[in-house]
Design a protein around this motif. Structure first.
Motif, PDB file in Angstrom:
ATOM      1  N   TRP A   1       0.834  -1.205   0.000  1.00 18.33           N
ATOM      2  CA  TRP A   1       0.000   0.000   0.000  1.00 18.33           C
ATOM      3  C   TRP A   1       0.872   1.260   0.000  1.00 18.33           C
ATOM      4  CZ3 TRP A   1      -4.152   1.776  -1.640  1.00 18.33           C
ATOM      5  CH2 TRP A   1      -4.914   2.767  -1.030  1.00 18.33           C
ATOM      6  N   LEU A   2       1.932   1.257   0.779  1.00 20.27           N
ATOM      7  CA  LEU A   2       2.822   2.410   0.801  1.00 20.27           C
ATOM      8  C   LEU A   2       3.602   2.539  -0.508  1.00 20.27           C
ATOM      9  CD1 LEU A   2       4.179   2.205   4.459  1.00 20.27           C
ATOM     10  CD2 LEU A   2       2.481   3.805   3.541  1.00 20.27           C
ATOM     11  N   GLU A   3       3.959   1.415  -1.111  1.00 24.74           N
ATOM     12  CA  GLU A   3       4.617   1.461  -2.422  1.00 24.74           C
ATOM     13  C   GLU A   3       3.730   2.160  -3.441  1.00 24.74           C
ATOM     14  OE1 GLU A   3       5.658  -2.509  -3.560  1.00 24.74           O
ATOM     15  OE2 GLU A   3       6.895  -2.823  -1.767  1.00 24.74           O
ATOM     16  N   MET A   4       2.463   1.830  -3.435  1.00 20.00           N
ATOM     17  CA  MET A   4       1.547   2.450  -4.392  1.00 20.00           C
ATOM     18  C   MET A   4       1.342   3.931  -4.082  1.00 20.00           C
ATOM     19  SD  MET A   4      -1.310  -0.344  -5.473  1.00 20.00           S
ATOM     20  CE  MET A   4      -2.067  -0.456  -3.862  1.00 20.00           C
ATOM     21  N   LEU A   5       1.162   4.256  -2.807  1.00 22.19           N
ATOM     22  CA  LEU A   5       0.938   5.652  -2.440  1.00 22.19           C
ATOM     23  C   LEU A   5       2.136   6.536  -2.777  1.00 22.19           C
ATOM     24  CD1 LEU A   5      -0.813   5.339   1.036  1.00 22.19           C
ATOM     25  CD2 LEU A   5      -1.866   5.994  -1.131  1.00 22.19           C
ATOM     26  N   SER A   6       3.332   5.975  -2.706  1.00 14.36           N
ATOM     27  CA  SER A   6       4.532   6.777  -2.946  1.00 14.36           C
ATOM     28  C   SER A   6       4.897   6.858  -4.423  1.00 14.36           C
ATOM     29  CB  SER A   6       5.721   6.203  -2.157  1.00 14.36           C
ATOM     30  OG  SER A   6       6.016   4.884  -2.574  1.00 14.36           O
ATOM     31  N   ASN A   7       4.230   6.090  -5.264  1.00 18.04           N
ATOM     32  CA  ASN A   7       4.521   6.147  -6.700  1.00 18.04           C
ATOM     33  C   ASN A   7       3.871   7.391  -7.302  1.00 18.04           C
ATOM     34  OD1 ASN A   7       4.318   5.620  -9.650  1.00 18.04           O
ATOM     35  ND2 ASN A   7       5.190   3.650  -9.077  1.00 18.04           N
ATOM     36  N   PRO A   8       4.612   8.218  -8.040  1.00 17.55           N
ATOM     37  CA  PRO A   8       4.037   9.456  -8.593  1.00 17.55           C
ATOM     38  C   PRO A   8       2.821   9.213  -9.488  1.00 17.55           C
ATOM     39  CG  PRO A   8       6.432   9.466  -8.809  1.00 17.55           C
ATOM     40  CD  PRO A   8       6.046   8.087  -8.351  1.00 17.55           C
ATOM     41  N   ILE A   9       2.728   8.048 -10.094  1.00 15.01           N
ATOM     42  CA  ILE A   9       1.596   7.772 -10.977  1.00 15.01           C
ATOM     43  C   ILE A   9       0.287   7.694 -10.197  1.00 15.01           C
ATOM     44  CG2 ILE A   9       0.607   5.999 -12.503  1.00 15.01           C
ATOM     45  CD1 ILE A   9       3.429   5.392 -13.454  1.00 15.01           C
ATOM     46  N   THR A  10       0.354   7.282  -8.937  1.00 17.25           N
ATOM     47  CA  THR A  10      -0.857   7.045  -8.167  1.00 17.25           C
ATOM     48  C   THR A  10      -1.710   8.293  -8.040  1.00 17.25           C
ATOM     49  OG1 THR A  10       0.229   5.272  -6.941  1.00 17.25           O
ATOM     50  CG2 THR A  10      -1.749   6.216  -5.969  1.00 17.25           C
ATOM     51  N   ALA A  11      -1.086   9.438  -7.813  1.00 19.61           N
ATOM     52  CA  ALA A  11      -1.862  10.676  -7.657  1.00 19.61           C
ATOM     53  C   ALA A  11      -2.640  11.021  -8.918  1.00 19.61           C
ATOM     54  CB  ALA A  11      -0.940  11.824  -7.268  1.00 19.61           C
ATOM     55  N   SER A  12      -2.147  10.592 -10.081  1.00 19.67           N
ATOM     56  CA  SER A  12      -2.886  10.851 -11.310  1.00 19.67           C
ATOM     57  C   SER A  12      -4.083   9.913 -11.444  1.00 19.67           C
ATOM     58  CB  SER A  12      -1.960  10.691 -12.530  1.00 19.67           C
ATOM     59  OG  SER A  12      -1.562   9.338 -12.694  1.00 19.67           O
ATOM     60  N   LEU A  13      -4.009   8.753 -10.769  1.00 26.81           N
ATOM     61  CA  LEU A  13      -5.123   7.808 -10.787  1.00 26.81           C
ATOM     62  C   LEU A  13      -6.163   8.141  -9.728  1.00 26.81           C
ATOM     63  CD1 LEU A  13      -3.025   4.515 -11.115  1.00 26.81           C
ATOM     64  CD2 LEU A  13      -4.177   5.751 -12.956  1.00 26.81           C
ATOM     65  N   ARG A  14      -5.701   8.637  -8.584  1.00 26.53           N
ATOM     66  CA  ARG A  14      -6.580   8.983  -7.469  1.00 26.53           C
ATOM     67  C   ARG A  14      -6.188  10.373  -6.958  1.00 26.53           C
ATOM     68  NH1 ARG A  14      -8.566   4.548  -4.428  1.00 26.53           N
ATOM     69  NH2 ARG A  14      -9.245   6.115  -2.921  1.00 26.53           N
ATOM     70  N   PRO A  15      -6.858  11.431  -7.444  1.00 22.71           N
ATOM     71  CA  PRO A  15      -6.470  12.808  -7.095  1.00 22.71           C
ATOM     72  C   PRO A  15      -6.413  13.077  -5.593  1.00 22.71           C
ATOM     73  CG  PRO A  15      -8.009  12.814  -8.932  1.00 22.71           C
ATOM     74  CD  PRO A  15      -7.945  11.400  -8.444  1.00 22.71           C
ATOM     75  N   ASP A  16      -7.225  12.386  -4.787  1.00 24.10           N
ATOM     76  CA  ASP A  16      -7.195  12.601  -3.343  1.00 24.10           C
ATOM     77  C   ASP A  16      -5.806  12.355  -2.762  1.00 24.10           C
ATOM     78  OD1 ASP A  16      -9.715  13.438  -2.900  1.00 24.10           O
ATOM     79  OD2 ASP A  16     -10.384  11.694  -1.747  1.00 24.10           O
ATOM     80  N   PHE A  17      -5.061  11.435  -3.378  1.00 25.14           N
ATOM     81  CA  PHE A  17      -3.752  11.093  -2.842  1.00 25.14           C
ATOM     82  C   PHE A  17      -2.771  12.255  -2.958  1.00 25.14           C
ATOM     83  CE2 PHE A  17      -4.509   6.304  -3.760  1.00 25.14           C
ATOM     84  CZ  PHE A  17      -5.384   6.251  -2.697  1.00 25.14           C
ATOM     85  N   ALA A  18      -3.029  13.203  -3.862  1.00 23.26           N
ATOM     86  CA  ALA A  18      -2.154  14.366  -3.975  1.00 23.26           C
ATOM     87  C   ALA A  18      -2.178  15.195  -2.690  1.00 23.26           C
ATOM     88  CB  ALA A  18      -2.562  15.219  -5.169  1.00 23.26           C
ATOM     89  N   GLU A  19      -3.242  15.059  -1.907  1.00 28.90           N
ATOM     90  CA  GLU A  19      -3.355  15.794  -0.643  1.00 28.90           C
ATOM     91  C   GLU A  19      -2.386  15.279   0.414  1.00 28.90           C
ATOM     92  OE1 GLU A  19      -5.276  18.466  -0.143  1.00 28.90           O
ATOM     93  OE2 GLU A  19      -5.885  18.350  -2.251  1.00 28.90           O
ATOM     94  N   LEU A  20      -1.716  14.176   0.128  1.00 29.62           N
ATOM     95  CA  LEU A  20      -0.762  13.628   1.086  1.00 29.62           C
ATOM     96  C   LEU A  20       0.572  14.363   1.066  1.00 29.62           C
ATOM     97  CD1 LEU A  20      -1.385   9.813   0.524  1.00 29.62           C
ATOM     98  CD2 LEU A  20      -2.298  11.262   2.354  1.00 29.62           C
ATOM     99  N   CYS A  21       0.796  15.186   0.055  1.00 28.19           N
ATOM    100  CA  CYS A  21       2.026  15.977   0.037  1.00 28.19           C
ATOM    101  C   CYS A  21       2.086  16.862   1.277  1.00 28.19           C
ATOM    102  CB  CYS A  21       2.078  16.844  -1.219  1.00 28.19           C
ATOM    103  SG  CYS A  21       2.184  15.917  -2.761  1.00 28.19           S
ATOM    104  N   GLY A  22       3.295  17.150   1.733  1.00 31.64           N
ATOM    105  CA  GLY A  22       3.433  17.963   2.931  1.00 31.64           C
ATOM    106  C   GLY A  22       4.748  18.701   2.956  1.00 31.64           C
ATOM    107  N   THR A  23       5.164  19.043   4.149  1.00 30.21           N
ATOM    108  CA  THR A  23       6.403  19.809   4.306  1.00 30.21           C
ATOM    109  C   THR A  23       7.360  19.111   5.267  1.00 30.21           C
ATOM    110  OG1 THR A  23       5.328  21.131   6.028  1.00 30.21           O
ATOM    111  CG2 THR A  23       5.304  22.015   3.778  1.00 30.21           C
ATOM    112  N   GLY A  24       7.337  17.779   5.227  1.00 29.99           N
ATOM    113  CA  GLY A  24       8.249  17.011   6.074  1.00 29.99           C
ATOM    114  C   GLY A  24       7.607  16.359   7.276  1.00 29.99           C
ATOM    115  N   GLN A  25       6.295  16.440   7.407  1.00 35.06           N
ATOM    116  CA  GLN A  25       5.627  15.776   8.524  1.00 35.06           C
ATOM    117  C   GLN A  25       5.859  14.273   8.449  1.00 35.06           C
ATOM    118  OE1 GLN A  25       4.172  17.751   6.255  1.00 35.06           O
ATOM    119  NE2 GLN A  25       2.825  19.277   7.232  1.00 35.06           N
ATOM    120  N   THR A  26       5.957  13.639   9.619  1.00 33.09           N
ATOM    121  CA  THR A  26       6.252  12.203   9.656  1.00 33.09           C
ATOM    122  C   THR A  26       5.182  11.438  10.416  1.00 33.09           C
ATOM    123  OG1 THR A  26       7.662  12.580  11.598  1.00 33.09           O
ATOM    124  CG2 THR A  26       8.739  12.454   9.427  1.00 33.09           C
ATOM    125  N   LEU A  27       4.903  10.249   9.905  1.00 33.50           N
ATOM    126  CA  LEU A  27       3.919   9.352  10.497  1.00 33.50           C
ATOM    127  C   LEU A  27       4.563   7.975  10.600  1.00 33.50           C
ATOM    128  CD1 LEU A  27       0.183   9.064   9.668  1.00 33.50           C
ATOM    129  CD2 LEU A  27       1.615   7.054   9.306  1.00 33.50           C
TER     130      LEU A  27
END
Length: 245
Positions: free
Chosen positions: A149-175
């Protein structure tokens, strides 16, 4: 997990899914897929396995609509599901290391075994919630599902498939995702997407608990309160709100 292990796990998880839905009301609403009755959930699994097998054999084709799937009479669901899993497993094993089409570029056919295995696992949780039954996910399977799941979320192509995932960008926050056993996952929200690694260190927010619970919380099949959250709860809530599987 190698191709043979993935194939065996797909057979086992599909059989467990089939057992969960056998005898259940086909019109029962799936609480975690509220637009679907159980019949559509069953149809989606068998349809997805067959579609992935066709992709391995013949190349890309449009992703089918689950509402168009016909799983047949409920009494035949178990056999129909088993046949779809067998088709995909055999096709992938026959393909070996030959690259096949995926959303992320050519990869060995085990990509589709792995993808369908984890999709089936999460939808097994949907079926269990619908029928009021329990589900168990082996730690190694849950661990691989989180990594995939993390592999898919971190792939740049994923945000083009699911626009909501682009909201995961940040400024260095860690989880951090910290299972009771094994090494943690550290996720960093960078300006151009997310980064992740298997490491344990201080993070802005940490979700901790059994690895099965972490998987089901991450995929929104169980509430966040089923794991222990320490640190920035708003960051955890934002992540969960934009990563529903």
């Amino acid at each position: 997990m190698d191709t043979t292990s993935l194939a065996e796990a797909l057979h086992a998880r599909t059989a467990a899914f089939a057992e969960t839905v056998t005898g259940a009301d086909p019109d029962a609403r799936v609480p975690t897929c509220p637009d679907w009755p159980l019949r559509v959930l069953v149809g989606h699994i068998g349809q997805a396995h067959r579609w992935a097998a066709d992709v391995v054999r013949s190349g890309p084709s449009p992703v089918p609509d689950p509402l168009d799937a016909d799983p047949g009479a409920p009494a035949t669901w178990a056999d129909w599901l088993r046949q779809g899993a067998e088709d995909l497993a055999k096709t992938a094993l026959d393909a070996g290391e030959t690259p096949v089409w995926t959303f992320f570029g050519p990869q060995p056919a085990r990509f589709w075994l792995r993808r369908m295995l984890h999709d089936t696992t999460i939808h097994h949780a949907d079926a269990a919630l619908t029928t009021g039954t329990a589900i168990e996910v082996a730690p190694d399977l849950a661990t691989d599902a989180i990594s995939e799941w993390l592999e898919m979320l971190s792939n740049p192509i994923t945000a083009s498939l699911r626009p909501d995932f682009a909201e995961l960008c940040g400024t260095g926050q860690t989880l951090q995702l910290r299972p009771d056993q094994n090494q943690a996952w550290l996720v960093t929200r960078a300006p151009d997407g997310i980064r992740w690694a298997r490491e344990t260190k201080a993070a802005d927010v940490t979700l901790a608990g059994p690895v099965q619970d972490l998987l089901l919380v991450l995929t929104r099949r169980r509430p966040a309160e089923d794991v222990t959250i320490t640190g920035d709860r708003a960051l955890a809530d934002h992540w969960l709100a934009h990563t529903a599987a």
